[in-house]
Design an enzyme around this catalytic site. Structure first.
Site: not given
Ligand code: DX5
Ligand code: ZN
Length: 236
Positions: A7, A32, A34, A36, A65, A67, A136, A141-144, A174-176, A196
């Site tokens: 990502s 990927h 994102d 937003m 993706h 959002m 999700m 909304g945010f990476g990390g 997607d996410g973490g 990401g």
């Protein structure tokens, strides 16, 4: 076979072409992206012009993706920009069936995304239309951010639904997704792994993509080996 989808949200945007090329050398099989809008999620990223530029610098599929609110209004623009896969949020679509038809009509592979608090069972009627379902595992909304553990139950439930309905859509998460979570995600049944921060966060996307993909493949090999083992023990 599990696949890694880097990502670019955590990439160095001043060197995007180089970062994407490095992630590709590290084994990424789609990029990927994102999108937003600052309304559906509390962050603003990029739009069709950047997707069009990415299209020129990689042969890999662009997994976009969305959002954003009112996604139907932008589907044609992302198709023109060269998006290959386009996913919309269940929570952002008043007429989800229409959105998916529009994506198909524009020649892209449609995906549907669910936020952590949205049950996958709500998707049953539209599952035959989608190429992928994106779970999700953080609030978008945010990476990390930290992986939300109950996402694993949602992946398992989706695997179950796919079997019951005899469908073949792909399951994306997607996410973490990082070294400490990837084995559990693979074990639960996800195949398309978005990452990401774990790919771009340290500034070594080739090295870190390769290591993450290796960890995912090891987890997958262990599952296959345990199934073979279980089969053998039944025979004896
Ligand atoms: C979050 C985005 C993700 C993000 C994941 O809203 O949809 O694609 O880049 O980032 P990590 O892998 O850092 O959690
Ligand atoms: Zn994403």
């Amino acid at each position: 076979m599990v696949e890694l989808l880097p990502s670019i949200l955590s990439a160095d945007f001043a060197h995007l072409a180089d970062q994407v090329a490095a992630a590709e050398r590290g084994g990424g099989s789609a990029i990927h992206v994102d999108i937003m809008d600052g309304h559906f999620v509390p962050n603003i990223t990029i739009g069709p012009p950047v997707v069009a530029s990415l299209r020129k610098c990689t042969p890999l599929p662009l997994d976009c993706h969305l959002m954003i609110e009112n996604p139907n209004e932008y589907i044609a623009a992302f198709a023109d920009a060269g998006a290959n896969w386009l996913s919309v949020h269940y929570e952002a679509c008043t007429h989800l069936h229409r959105s998916l038809e529009l994506i198909l009509h524009h020649g892209m592979k449609p995906g549907v995304v669910v936020n952590p608090a949205t049950r996958v069972d709500l998707l049953i009627d539209i599952l035959p239309m989608v190429h992928h379902v994106l779970i999700m595992s953080v609030n978008p909304g945010f990476g990390g951010q930290e992986f939300i553990p109950f996402s694993l139950n949602k992946i398992r439930r989706l695997v179950e639904l796919r079997g019951d309905l005899e469908l073949d859509f792909r399951i994306e998460v997607d996410g973490g997704v990082a070294h400490d979570t990837i084995a559990a995600v693979v074990q639960a049944g996800a195949e398309l792994l978005v990452a990401g921060n774990a790919v771009f966060g340290e500034g070594h996307p080739e090295r870190d993509a390769r290591a993450l993909l290796a960890a995912a493949r090891e987890a997958e090999d262990r599952i296959i080996a345990s199934r073979v083992g279980a089969g053998k023990s039944k025979i004896h």
